[in-house]
Design a protein around this motif. Structure first.
Motif, PDB file in Angstrom:
ATOM      1  N   VAL A 149      45.590  24.761 -20.220  1.00 53.06           N
ATOM      2  CA  VAL A 149      45.543  24.237 -19.154  1.00 53.06           C
ATOM      3  C   VAL A 149      45.137  25.141 -18.148  1.00 53.06           C
ATOM      4  O   VAL A 149      44.358  24.861 -17.292  1.00 53.06           O
ATOM      5  N   GLU A 150      45.920  26.218 -17.868  1.00 55.08           N
ATOM      6  CA  GLU A 150      45.810  27.111 -16.583  1.00 55.08           C
ATOM      7  C   GLU A 150      44.386  27.584 -17.238  1.00 55.08           C
ATOM      8  O   GLU A 150      43.543  28.190 -16.125  1.00 55.08           O
ATOM      9  N   SER A 151      43.887  27.828 -18.115  1.00 52.79           N
ATOM     10  CA  SER A 151      42.488  28.507 -18.301  1.00 52.79           C
ATOM     11  C   SER A 151      41.470  27.473 -17.497  1.00 52.79           C
ATOM     12  O   SER A 151      40.519  27.991 -17.381  1.00 52.79           O
ATOM     13  N   VAL A 152      41.704  26.209 -17.836  1.00 47.85           N
ATOM     14  CA  VAL A 152      40.658  25.147 -17.470  1.00 47.85           C
ATOM     15  C   VAL A 152      40.465  25.365 -15.851  1.00 47.85           C
ATOM     16  O   VAL A 152      39.472  25.488 -15.174  1.00 47.85           O
ATOM     17  N   SER A 153      41.686  25.521 -15.172  1.00 40.56           N
ATOM     18  CA  SER A 153      41.790  25.701 -13.766  1.00 40.56           C
ATOM     19  C   SER A 153      41.258  26.885 -13.376  1.00 40.56           C
ATOM     20  O   SER A 153      40.456  27.015 -12.431  1.00 40.56           O
ATOM     21  N   LEU A 154      41.378  27.959 -13.991  1.00 38.94           N
ATOM     22  CA  LEU A 154      40.849  29.295 -13.671  1.00 38.94           C
ATOM     23  C   LEU A 154      39.273  29.232 -13.924  1.00 38.94           C
ATOM     24  O   LEU A 154      38.460  29.917 -12.916  1.00 38.94           O
ATOM     25  N   ALA A 155      38.937  28.582 -14.830  1.00 38.88           N
ATOM     26  CA  ALA A 155      37.622  28.564 -14.989  1.00 38.88           C
ATOM     27  C   ALA A 155      36.913  27.915 -14.049  1.00 38.88           C
ATOM     28  O   ALA A 155      35.784  28.267 -13.295  1.00 38.88           O
ATOM     29  N   ARG A 156      37.333  26.723 -13.473  1.00 39.93           N
ATOM     30  CA  ARG A 156      36.857  26.095 -12.328  1.00 39.93           C
ATOM     31  C   ARG A 156      36.758  26.861 -11.000  1.00 39.93           C
ATOM     32  O   ARG A 156      35.694  26.908 -10.252  1.00 39.93           O
ATOM     33  N   ALA A 157      37.798  27.813 -10.856  1.00 39.70           N
ATOM     34  CA  ALA A 157      37.797  28.771  -9.620  1.00 39.70           C
ATOM     35  C   ALA A 157      36.770  29.941  -9.606  1.00 39.70           C
ATOM     36  O   ALA A 157      36.111  30.270  -8.960  1.00 39.70           O
ATOM     37  N   THR A 158      36.708  30.279 -11.132  1.00 42.07           N
ATOM     38  CA  THR A 158      35.749  31.364 -11.204  1.00 42.07           C
ATOM     39  C   THR A 158      34.191  30.848 -11.203  1.00 42.07           C
ATOM     40  O   THR A 158      33.265  31.625 -10.719  1.00 42.07           O
ATOM     41  N   ARG A 159      34.043  29.533 -11.613  1.00 49.23           N
ATOM     42  CA  ARG A 159      32.803  29.165 -11.497  1.00 49.23           C
ATOM     43  C   ARG A 159      32.368  28.855  -9.723  1.00 49.23           C
ATOM     44  O   ARG A 159      31.152  29.305  -9.428  1.00 49.23           O
TER      45      ARG A 159
END
Length: 325
Positions: free
Chosen positions: A129-139
């Motif tokens: 779940v944290e990976s999904v949130s980090l992926a959005r921030a990274t994009r």
């Protein structure tokens, strides 16, 4: 990217991160109570701190986006840094304080009771779940860095949007914290020694401490009145210096008024043969050029008087230099 789109994207990033952290906090708390793991309970405190932080960051975005009025002619952009600073303080007190204290207590008491399996399952789900949130921030960071023609790392360092910086750092710290909790929990499980679980909890606390201090320093700098990045400042100077009626830029001062708002003020030495109409036209052209190239520039002030020699090295600067580090 239009200003409204940038703000909407930041709000979306904060909301996604907040929702993820809230769900994860509940799961970690249950797993920590069942497993008796200090690292899991510290991770629960970590997620609670992150959830509260996201709520404060959401408030920062909303409060800071209010339009200017008579009492606040430059708008409310700096208020966003107040709430973001409070979010950093909460991470420092609630997250880091609890994790370090609980880790020390675990090492001293040296007891454990409970089932490890549920902790492992929650750690794995939380990581996803944290990976999904980090992926959005990274994009978002990559998109913004392309817009400003810079690297993601440099954008993250210099951006005035401390909400996206906070989400990225907190999500990165969350993933590292989960790995630390897994290592500590696994070593304690294998050896039967709670020392490793306690050390993992302390490590998580220290990690949160670093994130909190980093975010607090960034928000304090912007609250005090930080200039725009050096490269942007020189590009602004070049635009002004390229105006036909301008002889030279004597003083250039800039300030970040908010995540999406900048102020530019300059003392300009116009050509000796420039008429009042030429100066007025140059001022209009300067504002048109700068706001067309950088929509974030909300205010442009040109003063057609050179800096006095006695003040040039005191309160004003020809071009703002980076402060000594």
């Amino acid at each position: 990217m239009p200003e409204a789109d940038v703000k909407t994207e930041s709000v979306g990033t904060v909301v996604v991160a907040g929702a993820a952290n809230l769900a994860i906090a509940v799961a970690k708390l249950v797993a920590g109570l069942i497993s008796g793991s200090a690292a899991m309970l510290s991770e629960a405190a970590h997620s609670v701190a992150d959830t509260t932080t996201e709520a404060l960051l959401y408030l920062a975005l909303r409060r800071g986006a209010r339009p200017a009025d008579v009492r606040h002619p430059f708008g409310y952009g700096k208020e966003s840094y107040v709430w973001a600073f409070l979010a950093a303080l909460f991470t420092f007190v609630a997250g880091a304080g609890f994790a370090i204290t609980h880790g020390v207590t675990t090492i001293l008491v040296h007891e454990h009771s409970g089932d490890y399996l549920v902790a492992y399952v929650v750690l794995a789900v939380s990581f996803a779940v944290e990976s999904v949130s980090l992926a959005r921030a990274t994009r978002q960071i990559r998109a913004e860095s392309r817009r400003w023609n810079t690297t993601p790392r440099r954008f993250l360092k210099l951006t005035a949007d401390t909400t996206i910086k906070a989400v990225f750092l907190e999500d990165s710290a969350a993933l590292i914290g989960l790995l630390l909790a897994a290592v500590g929990l696994g070593l304690s499980h294998l050896t039967g020694d709670e020392l490793y679980d306690g050390l993992a909890s302390i490590a998580i606390g220290l990690l949160l401490l670093v994130v909190a201090i980093t975010l607090a320093k960034a928000n304090i700098s912007l609250l005090v009145g930080r200039s725009v990045p050096e490269r942007l400042r020189h590009e602004i100077a070049a635009e002004l210096d390229g105006l036909p009626a301008v002889e030279r830029i004597d003083t250039l001062l800039t300030m970040q008024l908010g995540p999406e708002d900048m102020l530019v003020a300059a003392k300009v030495d116009f050509r000796d043969d420039a008429t009042g109409a030429d100066i007025e036209a140059a001022a209009d052209e300067a504002e048109r050029r700068l706001t067309a190239r950088y929509p974030e520039i909300g205010y442009v002030f040109l003063d057609p008087t050179p800096s006095r020699p006695e003040t040039r090295n005191r309160r004003t600067r020809h071009i703002q230099d980076e402060p000594p580090r």
